[in-house]
Design a protein around this motif. Sequence first.
Motif, PDB file in Angstrom:
ATOM      1  N   MET A  26       0.811  -1.222   0.000  1.00 45.57           N
ATOM      2  CA  MET A  26       0.000   0.000   0.000  1.00 45.57           C
ATOM      3  C   MET A  26       0.843   1.271   0.000  1.00 45.57           C
ATOM      4  O   MET A  26       0.337   2.342  -0.320  1.00 45.57           O
ATOM      5  N   LEU A  29       0.704   3.397  -3.123  1.00 45.89           N
ATOM      6  CA  LEU A  29      -0.361   4.356  -3.424  1.00 45.89           C
ATOM      7  C   LEU A  29       0.189   5.778  -3.544  1.00 45.89           C
ATOM      8  O   LEU A  29      -0.432   6.641  -4.166  1.00 45.89           O
ATOM      9  N   TYR A  30       1.337   6.004  -2.947  1.00 46.49           N
ATOM     10  CA  TYR A  30       1.972   7.323  -3.047  1.00 46.49           C
ATOM     11  C   TYR A  30       2.259   7.691  -4.500  1.00 46.49           C
ATOM     12  O   TYR A  30       2.341   8.862  -4.853  1.00 46.49           O
ATOM     13  N   ALA A  32       0.344   7.648  -6.914  1.00 48.93           N
ATOM     14  CA  ALA A  32      -0.773   8.394  -7.498  1.00 48.93           C
ATOM     15  C   ALA A  32      -0.628   9.895  -7.288  1.00 48.93           C
ATOM     16  O   ALA A  32      -1.334  10.675  -7.940  1.00 48.93           O
ATOM     17  N   SER A 267       1.945   6.729 -12.791  1.00 48.44           N
ATOM     18  CA  SER A 267       1.263   7.520 -11.761  1.00 48.44           C
ATOM     19  C   SER A 267      -0.212   7.709 -12.102  1.00 48.44           C
ATOM     20  O   SER A 267      -1.075   7.682 -11.230  1.00 48.44           O
ATOM     21  N   ALA A 270      -1.999   4.507 -11.367  1.00 45.15           N
ATOM     22  CA  ALA A 270      -2.161   4.349  -9.918  1.00 45.15           C
ATOM     23  C   ALA A 270      -3.283   5.234  -9.393  1.00 45.15           C
ATOM     24  O   ALA A 270      -4.045   4.839  -8.504  1.00 45.15           O
ATOM     25  N   LEU A 274      -6.592   3.921  -7.530  1.00 44.32           N
ATOM     26  CA  LEU A 274      -6.907   4.390  -6.177  1.00 44.32           C
ATOM     27  C   LEU A 274      -8.311   4.976  -6.115  1.00 44.32           C
ATOM     28  O   LEU A 274      -9.042   4.763  -5.133  1.00 44.32           O
ATOM     29  N   SER A 277     -10.724   2.120  -5.819  1.00 40.23           N
ATOM     30  CA  SER A 277     -10.700   1.492  -4.505  1.00 40.23           C
ATOM     31  C   SER A 277     -11.411   2.346  -3.455  1.00 40.23           C
ATOM     32  O   SER A 277     -12.125   1.819  -2.599  1.00 40.23           O
TER      33      SER A 277
END
Length: 300
Positions: A26, A29-30, A32, A267, A270, A274, A277
């Motif tokens: 996880m 996720l950065y 993004a 990016s 991602a 995100l 989600s």
Amino acid sequence: MKQQKYLYLMILPALICTIIFSYGPMFGLYMAFINYSPGGGSFFHQFFHSKFVGFQWFDYFFTNGDFYMIMRNTLAQSLLSLLIGFPAPIVLAIMINEVGRGMFKRIVQTVSYLPHFVSWVIAANIIVTVLSSGGVINQLLQSLHLVDKPVTFLQNGHMFWWIIAFSNTWKDMGFNAIIYLAAIAGINPELYEAARVDGANRWRQMWNVTLPSLKPTIVILSILAVGNVLNAGFDQQYLLQNTTVLQYSDVIDTYTYRYGLQNGMFSYGAAVGLFKSVIAFILVVLVNGWSKKVNQQSLY
């Protein structure tokens, strides 16, 4: 925990796997929120030294013109699959349960859940063959004089949504019915005996005993299904789509794959993932709260 230490020890391997494979990644996720571009250095150096851009990629997704098409296709395919595919295993489980002969029941159950274990690569080829101009469906339609010429199913965008919905139902209906069959097996036989004493026939027993007993299972699975409403799928869309129906077949997962991996916009991919989600998490929380208030049944 001290009293149940052996039970906690049994779930420790699953807990470790969950931490490593579900929570560990996880930190990615950065990606993004940065402008990540792989270079010659190590991954972590490139990752943590990329320029922070905040919500730029999310803004690009919402304003670049693809957002409406992607969400329309994703929701249309997911909701159709939910509308057709959710009640199908319930009906199948009840029908299998009502079959008296044990051998026939086992054969039907085995045949119904076998498609679940077939790879989507094979399943997609079967679907393409069946729906082709010379396939079984077109031959049947022409023999019944319902159409004058073969129907181009996989070249029609509006039909593509229905093809995905029925394909998902066909592939997973039998496997999902196992859950309901297990729930039916746990129903107290005395309830059926009491219904028969009251003069209920098989139909009334199904309606007044079987279905109410399945309600907790149906509620839990419906909450999970709503949470997956943006998971329209990837394999089936990617294998069945073509340039003719791309405006109707492209969903969030295929869109993320195309831009994130094929076009190297990591990016951006991602950020789109995100977004999906977060929406799924919000839907699960909302539906779970509504179910707890209305039905007094929920996931937590």
